[in-house]
Design a protein around this motif. Structure first.
Motif, PDB file in Angstrom:
ATOM      1  N   ALA A   1      43.346  51.763  36.394  1.00 48.87           N
ATOM      2  CA  ALA A   1      41.915  51.670  36.682  1.00 48.87           C
ATOM      3  C   ALA A   1      41.673  50.736  37.866  1.00 48.87           C
ATOM      4  O   ALA A   1      42.493  49.885  38.194  1.00 48.87           O
ATOM      5  N   THR A   2      40.523  50.930  38.512  1.00 51.89           N
ATOM      6  CA  THR A   2      40.146  50.122  39.659  1.00 51.89           C
ATOM      7  C   THR A   2      39.248  48.971  39.231  1.00 51.89           C
ATOM      8  O   THR A   2      38.273  49.178  38.515  1.00 51.89           O
ATOM      9  N   GLU A   3      39.574  47.782  39.690  1.00 49.61           N
ATOM     10  CA  GLU A   3      38.740  46.610  39.438  1.00 49.61           C
ATOM     11  C   GLU A   3      38.512  45.850  40.734  1.00 49.61           C
ATOM     12  O   GLU A   3      39.350  45.880  41.635  1.00 49.61           O
ATOM     13  N   ILE A   4      37.367  45.176  40.807  1.00 49.69           N
ATOM     14  CA  ILE A   4      37.106  44.232  41.896  1.00 49.69           C
ATOM     15  C   ILE A   4      36.785  42.887  41.256  1.00 49.69           C
ATOM     16  O   ILE A   4      35.881  42.792  40.425  1.00 49.69           O
ATOM     17  N   HIS A   5      37.543  41.868  41.629  1.00 45.66           N
ATOM     18  CA  HIS A   5      37.321  40.527  41.098  1.00 45.66           C
ATOM     19  C   HIS A   5      36.437  39.747  42.075  1.00 45.66           C
ATOM     20  O   HIS A   5      36.733  39.680  43.269  1.00 45.66           O
ATOM     21  N   LEU A   6      35.364  39.180  41.553  1.00 39.43           N
ATOM     22  CA  LEU A   6      34.426  38.390  42.348  1.00 39.43           C
ATOM     23  C   LEU A   6      34.749  36.915  42.115  1.00 39.43           C
ATOM     24  O   LEU A   6      34.453  36.362  41.057  1.00 39.43           O
ATOM     25  N   HIS A   7      35.350  36.283  43.112  1.00 44.28           N
ATOM     26  CA  HIS A   7      35.860  34.927  42.916  1.00 44.28           C
ATOM     27  C   HIS A   7      34.829  33.838  43.190  1.00 44.28           C
ATOM     28  O   HIS A   7      35.095  32.668  42.906  1.00 44.28           O
ATOM     29  N   THR A   8      33.707  34.185  43.730  1.00 42.44           N
ATOM     30  CA  THR A   8      32.613  33.226  43.857  1.00 42.44           C
ATOM     31  C   THR A   8      31.315  33.903  43.438  1.00 42.44           C
ATOM     32  O   THR A   8      31.199  35.128  43.462  1.00 42.44           O
ATOM     33  N   CYS A   9      30.354  33.076  43.029  1.00 41.07           N
ATOM     34  CA  CYS A   9      29.014  33.591  42.722  1.00 41.07           C
ATOM     35  C   CYS A   9      28.036  32.890  43.647  1.00 41.07           C
ATOM     36  O   CYS A   9      27.617  31.761  43.380  1.00 41.07           O
ATOM     37  N   PRO A  10      27.683  33.513  44.763  1.00 34.96           N
ATOM     38  CA  PRO A  10      26.810  32.867  45.743  1.00 34.96           C
ATOM     39  C   PRO A  10      25.376  32.717  45.266  1.00 34.96           C
ATOM     40  O   PRO A  10      24.560  32.109  45.947  1.00 34.96           O
ATOM     41  N   PHE A  11      25.056  33.293  44.100  1.00 33.66           N
ATOM     42  CA  PHE A  11      23.712  33.193  43.548  1.00 33.66           C
ATOM     43  C   PHE A  11      23.708  32.286  42.309  1.00 33.66           C
ATOM     44  O   PHE A  11      22.895  32.447  41.412  1.00 33.66           O
ATOM     45  N   LEU A  12      24.615  31.304  42.275  1.00 28.99           N
ATOM     46  CA  LEU A  12      24.830  30.533  41.057  1.00 28.99           C
ATOM     47  C   LEU A  12      23.568  29.827  40.585  1.00 28.99           C
ATOM     48  O   LEU A  12      23.287  29.768  39.390  1.00 28.99           O
TER      49      LEU A  12
ATOM     50  N   PRO B   1      28.288  56.440  40.698  1.00 34.92           N
ATOM     51  CA  PRO B   1      28.101  55.075  40.187  1.00 34.92           C
ATOM     52  C   PRO B   1      28.300  54.979  38.683  1.00 34.92           C
ATOM     53  O   PRO B   1      28.341  53.880  38.124  1.00 34.92           O
ATOM     54  N   ALA B   2      28.419  56.126  38.014  1.00 34.78           N
ATOM     55  CA  ALA B   2      28.570  56.123  36.561  1.00 34.78           C
ATOM     56  C   ALA B   2      29.860  55.401  36.167  1.00 34.78           C
ATOM     57  O   ALA B   2      30.908  55.594  36.782  1.00 34.78           O
ATOM     58  N   GLY B   3      29.766  54.585  35.161  1.00 31.45           N
ATOM     59  CA  GLY B   3      30.940  53.880  34.668  1.00 31.45           C
ATOM     60  C   GLY B   3      31.193  52.547  35.330  1.00 31.45           C
ATOM     61  O   GLY B   3      32.080  51.805  34.899  1.00 31.45           O
ATOM     62  N   ALA B   4      30.449  52.211  36.379  1.00 34.34           N
ATOM     63  CA  ALA B   4      30.624  50.914  37.027  1.00 34.34           C
ATOM     64  C   ALA B   4      29.937  49.841  36.193  1.00 34.34           C
ATOM     65  O   ALA B   4      28.735  49.913  35.939  1.00 34.34           O
ATOM     66  N   VAL B   5      30.695  48.859  35.752  1.00 30.42           N
ATOM     67  CA  VAL B   5      30.140  47.780  34.932  1.00 30.42           C
ATOM     68  C   VAL B   5      30.609  46.445  35.490  1.00 30.42           C
ATOM     69  O   VAL B   5      31.643  46.352  36.164  1.00 30.42           O
ATOM     70  N   LEU B   6      29.831  45.413  35.196  1.00 31.52           N
ATOM     71  CA  LEU B   6      30.182  44.054  35.587  1.00 31.52           C
ATOM     72  C   LEU B   6      30.485  43.252  34.334  1.00 31.52           C
ATOM     73  O   LEU B   6      29.664  43.198  33.411  1.00 31.52           O
ATOM     74  N   GLU B   7      31.657  42.656  34.280  1.00 29.15           N
ATOM     75  CA  GLU B   7      32.063  41.822  33.149  1.00 29.15           C
ATOM     76  C   GLU B   7      32.033  40.362  33.596  1.00 29.15           C
ATOM     77  O   GLU B   7      32.952  39.875  34.255  1.00 29.15           O
ATOM     78  N   PRO B   8      30.937  39.630  33.300  1.00 34.39           N
ATOM     79  CA  PRO B   8      30.901  38.208  33.666  1.00 34.39           C
ATOM     80  C   PRO B   8      32.068  37.468  33.022  1.00 34.39           C
ATOM     81  O   PRO B   8      32.371  37.673  31.843  1.00 34.39           O
TER      82      PRO B   8
ATOM     83  N   CYS C   1      34.433  36.898  37.923  1.00 37.65           N
ATOM     84  CA  CYS C   1      33.754  37.976  37.228  1.00 37.65           C
ATOM     85  C   CYS C   1      34.411  39.283  37.695  1.00 37.65           C
ATOM     86  O   CYS C   1      34.941  39.349  38.811  1.00 37.65           O
ATOM     87  N   VAL C   2      34.383  40.310  36.858  1.00 41.00           N
ATOM     88  CA  VAL C   2      35.145  41.532  37.148  1.00 41.00           C
ATOM     89  C   VAL C   2      34.222  42.745  37.175  1.00 41.00           C
ATOM     90  O   VAL C   2      33.455  42.967  36.235  1.00 41.00           O
ATOM     91  N   VAL C   3      34.297  43.501  38.268  1.00 40.68           N
ATOM     92  CA  VAL C   3      33.613  44.781  38.372  1.00 40.68           C
ATOM     93  C   VAL C   3      34.628  45.859  38.028  1.00 40.68           C
ATOM     94  O   VAL C   3      35.676  45.969  38.682  1.00 40.68           O
ATOM     95  N   ARG C   4      34.346  46.655  36.994  1.00 38.80           N
ATOM     96  CA  ARG C   4      35.248  47.721  36.580  1.00 38.80           C
ATOM     97  C   ARG C   4      34.673  49.058  37.067  1.00 38.80           C
ATOM     98  O   ARG C   4      33.509  49.359  36.825  1.00 38.80           O
ATOM     99  N   LEU C   5      35.517  49.834  37.747  1.00 39.82           N
ATOM    100  CA  LEU C   5      35.066  51.064  38.379  1.00 39.82           C
ATOM    101  C   LEU C   5      35.824  52.265  37.829  1.00 39.82           C
ATOM    102  O   LEU C   5      37.031  52.179  37.573  1.00 39.82           O
ATOM    103  N   ALA C   6      35.136  53.360  37.669  1.00 44.62           N
ATOM    104  CA  ALA C   6      35.780  54.621  37.258  1.00 44.62           C
ATOM    105  C   ALA C   6      36.112  55.411  38.508  1.00 44.62           C
ATOM    106  O   ALA C   6      35.494  56.421  38.829  1.00 44.62           O
ATOM    107  N   LEU C   7      37.108  54.921  39.264  1.00 42.38           N
ATOM    108  CA  LEU C   7      37.497  55.540  40.527  1.00 42.38           C
ATOM    109  C   LEU C   7      38.994  55.792  40.523  1.00 42.38           C
ATOM    110  O   LEU C   7      39.731  55.213  39.717  1.00 42.38           O
ATOM    111  N   PRO C   8      39.497  56.635  41.442  1.00 40.12           N
ATOM    112  CA  PRO C   8      40.937  56.893  41.518  1.00 40.12           C
ATOM    113  C   PRO C   8      41.716  55.627  41.800  1.00 40.12           C
ATOM    114  O   PRO C   8      41.169  54.622  42.231  1.00 40.12           O
ATOM    115  N   ASN C   9      43.038  55.695  41.559  1.00 41.96           N
ATOM    116  CA  ASN C   9      43.927  54.559  41.801  1.00 41.96           C
ATOM    117  C   ASN C   9      43.813  54.100  43.236  1.00 41.96           C
ATOM    118  O   ASN C   9      43.614  54.871  44.153  1.00 41.96           O
TER     119      ASN C   9
END
Length: 244
Positions: free
Chosen positions: A176-187, A216-223, A230-238
């Motif tokens: 699965a595809t994930e994007i890790h957000l290492h900072t929160c500029p809106f803290l 965009p279906a299946g895209a979720v944000l896991e704080p 924080c982790v963005v989980r995507l339903a996209l190809p490898n």
């Protein structure tokens, strides 16, 4: 003629170790052994702790644990968000240690702050759903200003970088595809209304993907989905993971 010299007391900020300015609010928040211990427990947990977990670890009543945690949030020592894993419903708050992070560009912070104020004044409806819809429109706008030609994930990374999230993409063990957000500029806004600001970010992700031609279906944000992100989980190809 004698010169008259008037002396006045000028109060200067006190500094702590390594020249760090002492924040009186933070100092008072750590004025009890219970809150100092809770802060250390949350820091050691990495992915944060819920009120129930803090209560179990400290033996405090849940209402007392909640009061201590929220005092640490008010002092800017902790942040909180609902870590749902993409599941429906309203999960418990999860608290994590706040870290010093660069803010988003001023126009983006102002826009997000104005949205939160608007939603809070309305006082009705599903704040998370409305913030998600607003975020989707914002994401489409930001994606439209991104140079075309890249893959949808590349466009999303460009948008998130522009907002100051310091994103990194990963491939999980199951592909699965994930994007890790290492900072929160809106803290500073997260602590004002965590539900709304996290939903706004989910909307930005979905709107960007939609504009870039991906579902965009299946895209979720896991704080706090990872110890340092924080982790963005995507339903996209490898994808191929970015080099460290």
């Amino acid at each position: 003629m004698n010169d008259v010299v008037t002396l006045s007391n000028v109060e200067t900020p006190r500094t702590g170790p390594a020249g760090e300015t002492i924040d009186p609010q933070r100092h008072r928040a750590l004025g009890t052994a219970s809150r100092a211990s809770i802060l250390e427990f949350v820091r050691a947990a990495g992915v944060g702790m819920t009120i129930a977990e803090v209560g179990e670890r400290t033996g405090l009543h849940l209402s007392t644990a909640r009061a201590h945690l929220d005092r640490l949030v008010d002092a800017g020592l902790l942040v909180k968000a609902r870590a749902s894993g993409g599941q429906p419903g309203r999960p418990a708050w999860r608290y994590r240690v706040a870290v010093a992070e660069a803010p988003a560009p001023a126009p983006y912070r102002a826009l997000a702050a104005a949205l939160l104020d608007h939603l809070s004044r309305r006082g009705h409806g599903d704040v998370r759903a409305e913030a998600t819809r607003a975020g989707q429109a914002w994401g489409r706008h930001l994606a439209a200003a991104t140079p075309p030609g890249g893959e949808p994930v590349d466009t999303l990374l460009d948008v998130l970088r522009g907002l100051g999230f310091n994103p990194r993409r990963h491939r999980t063990a199951d592909g699965a595809t994930e994007i890790h957000l290492h900072t929160c500029p809106f803290l500073e806004l997260v602590n004002r209304n965590p539900d709304a600001i996290c939903a706004l970010h989910v909307g930005v992700v979905r709107g960007t993907l939609e504009h870039a031609g991906a579902s965009p279906a299946g895209a979720v944000l896991e704080p706090f989905g990872a110890p340092d992100a924080c982790v963005v989980r995507l339903a996209l190809p490898n994808i191929t993971e970015e080099p460290a």
